[in-house]
Design an enzyme around this catalytic site. Structure first.
Site, PDB file in Angstrom:
ATOM      1  N   GLY A  29      39.096  49.633  40.011  1.00  0.00           N
ATOM      2  CA  GLY A  29      40.433  49.453  39.460  1.00  0.00           C
ATOM      3  C   GLY A  29      40.635  48.056  38.939  1.00  0.00           C
ATOM      4  N   ASN A  30      41.878  47.716  38.639  1.00  0.00           N
ATOM      5  CA  ASN A  30      42.199  46.372  38.150  1.00  0.00           C
ATOM      6  C   ASN A  30      43.555  45.954  38.696  1.00  0.00           C
ATOM      7  OD1 ASN A  30      44.379  47.082  36.084  1.00  0.00           O
ATOM      8  ND2 ASN A  30      42.703  48.389  35.426  1.00  0.00           N
ATOM      9  N   ARG A  31      43.944  44.725  38.392  1.00  0.00           N
ATOM     10  CA  ARG A  31      45.123  44.122  39.016  1.00  0.00           C
ATOM     11  C   ARG A  31      46.430  44.372  38.277  1.00  0.00           C
ATOM     12  NH1 ARG A  31      43.421  40.521  42.910  1.00  0.00           N
ATOM     13  NH2 ARG A  31      41.314  39.686  42.645  1.00  0.00           N
ATOM     14  N   SER A  32      46.429  45.229  37.290  1.00  0.00           N
ATOM     15  CA  SER A  32      47.666  45.431  36.535  1.00  0.00           C
ATOM     16  C   SER A  32      48.767  46.045  37.409  1.00  0.00           C
ATOM     17  CB  SER A  32      47.404  46.346  35.331  1.00  0.00           C
ATOM     18  OG  SER A  32      48.606  46.554  34.633  1.00  0.00           O
TER      19      SER A  32
END
Ligand code: C5P
Length: 224
Positions: A29-32
């Protein structure tokens, strides 16, 4: 700016970050956080638009009046965006879409053993922004992308705008502690027409309204 200058327009906004599962409990995933996308949705609603908000893993309250479509992965996000774009006047891709996903999905939780783990094999995800820009489900449909860059922000932004084929690209500089999850943002809105509008650091609503100012100008005077 609460002028109803987007009245009668259907606007699609993608927000959040995709998660690409490895097994039932793990993902890439990512930090958005989804905050910028949600600010875009709220401000578009305040300016009179009908808004479809495609939300990838966002833990924020639904903006009142938006048609919210929850998705998980990039493939699901693409499906939802393409469907909603069919009758959209404008599509804004604010979501952080994973560029790659694991080739394999393990139906059961991957077990730890004494052996060294296998490397994770990845495959490319579809580039939704490039596809939407190329296809233009409706004549005159405006497509807006976002780009987070760590260096040479304007040069990389210009190149990306051309490569993706969108009308506007909102570029900002990111680092480990900048932008993601924060309540403020600072960016430059690049236009395919050569335009360049800097937006100073401020609430994500302010950047959102600056985007809608540019979109409204591209729409031209209201129809009818
Ligand atoms: O190429 P990059 O990921 O930096 O581009 C960011 C822009 O492209 C964002 O608007 C993002 O929503 C969109 N994007 C996409 N599909 C991908 C990757 C990014 O639509 N697979």
């Amino acid at each position: 700016n609460q002028a109803p200058d987007l009245a009668g327009r259907h606007i699609v906004v993608s927000a959040g970050g995709t998660r690409e599962p490895l097994d039932p409990v793990r993902f890439l995933g990512n930090r958005s956080s989804g905050k910028q996308g949600y600010a875009l949705a709220r401000t578009a609603l305040a300016r009179g638009a009908r808004v479809t908000l495609i939300a990838a893993n966002v833990g924020l309250p639904d903006p009142a009046g938006a048609d919210v479509v929850p998705v998980g992965t990039a493939v699901e996000l693409r499906e939802a965006v393409v469907k909603a774009a069919a009758d959209a006047d404008c599509v804004v891709m604010a979501a952080a879409v994973a560029d790659f996903r694991p080739v394999a999905y393990a139906g059961g939780k991957i077990k730890k053993t004494d052996a060294e783990p296998d490397p994770v094999a990845l495959v490319k995800n579809p580039d939704i922004l490039a596809e939407i820009s190329r296809e233009r489900a409706r004549p005159g449909q405006i497509v807006v992308g976002f780009a987070a860059e760590t260096d040479d922000v304007l040069a990389h932004g210009r190149a990306k705008l051309a490569r993706k084929g969108c009308d506007l690209l909102v570029v900002n500089e990111v680092g480990e502690t900048r932008t993601f999850g924060a309540d403020g943002n600072e960016a430059v809105i690049l236009g395919a027409d050569g335009g360049e509008a800097p937006v100073p650091f401020g609430p994500k609503e302010d950047l959102a309204d600056a985007v809608w100012d540019r979109v409204a100008a591209l729409f031209g005077p209201p129809a009818g």
